[in-house]
Design a protein around this motif. Structure first.
Motif: not given
Length: 120
Positions: A47-52, A64-71, A108-113
């Motif tokens: 989420e914080f470093f997609p460009d890097l 994104r799928k892991m984030r949804v499953a976690l939530a 949270f699909e697009e990000g937690f923070i």
């Protein structure tokens, strides 16, 4: 000290306390802890470093799928568990918690923070 004490589990009998100290007593907790917070940290990293990271759309889809499953998980490992306090896990509001988890998963699909927003 707390980490050492939490490896001891037992029962109180009329003759005293019978306890067994073993790392196996908390092994399931530590596996769950590593799985949940490992995925969380990985997700935040993406989420914080997609460009890097130069994240590909395929990799982003997996994150994104892991984030949804976690939530949607019923329970994240707590720092101090109900079991350690000899308390039952609250069950009275399962219906409300299920709805809340679904709403959070979508949010949270697009990000937690950052909730999908880029850092400025």
């Amino acid at each position: 000290m707390r980490s050492l004490l939490r490896t001891g589990w037992g029962t109180v009998t009329s003759e005293g306390l019978e306890a067994t100290f073993s790392t196996k007593n908390m092994s399931e907790y530590y596996v769950a802890f590593c799985q949940v917070y490992g995925v969380f940290l990985l997700s935040v990293y993406f989420e914080f470093f997609p460009d890097l990271l130069r994240v590909t759309p395929n990799a982003q889809s997996h994150v994104r799928k892991m984030r949804v499953a976690l939530a949607q998980l019923n329970r994240w490992p707590e720092m101090l568990t109900y079991e350690e306090m000899n308390q039952n896990i609250p069950k009275g509001m399962n219906f409300i918690y299920n709805i809340f988890r679904q709403v959070l998963a979508e949010k949270f699909e697009e990000g937690f923070i950052l909730n999908g927003e880029k850092l400025s």
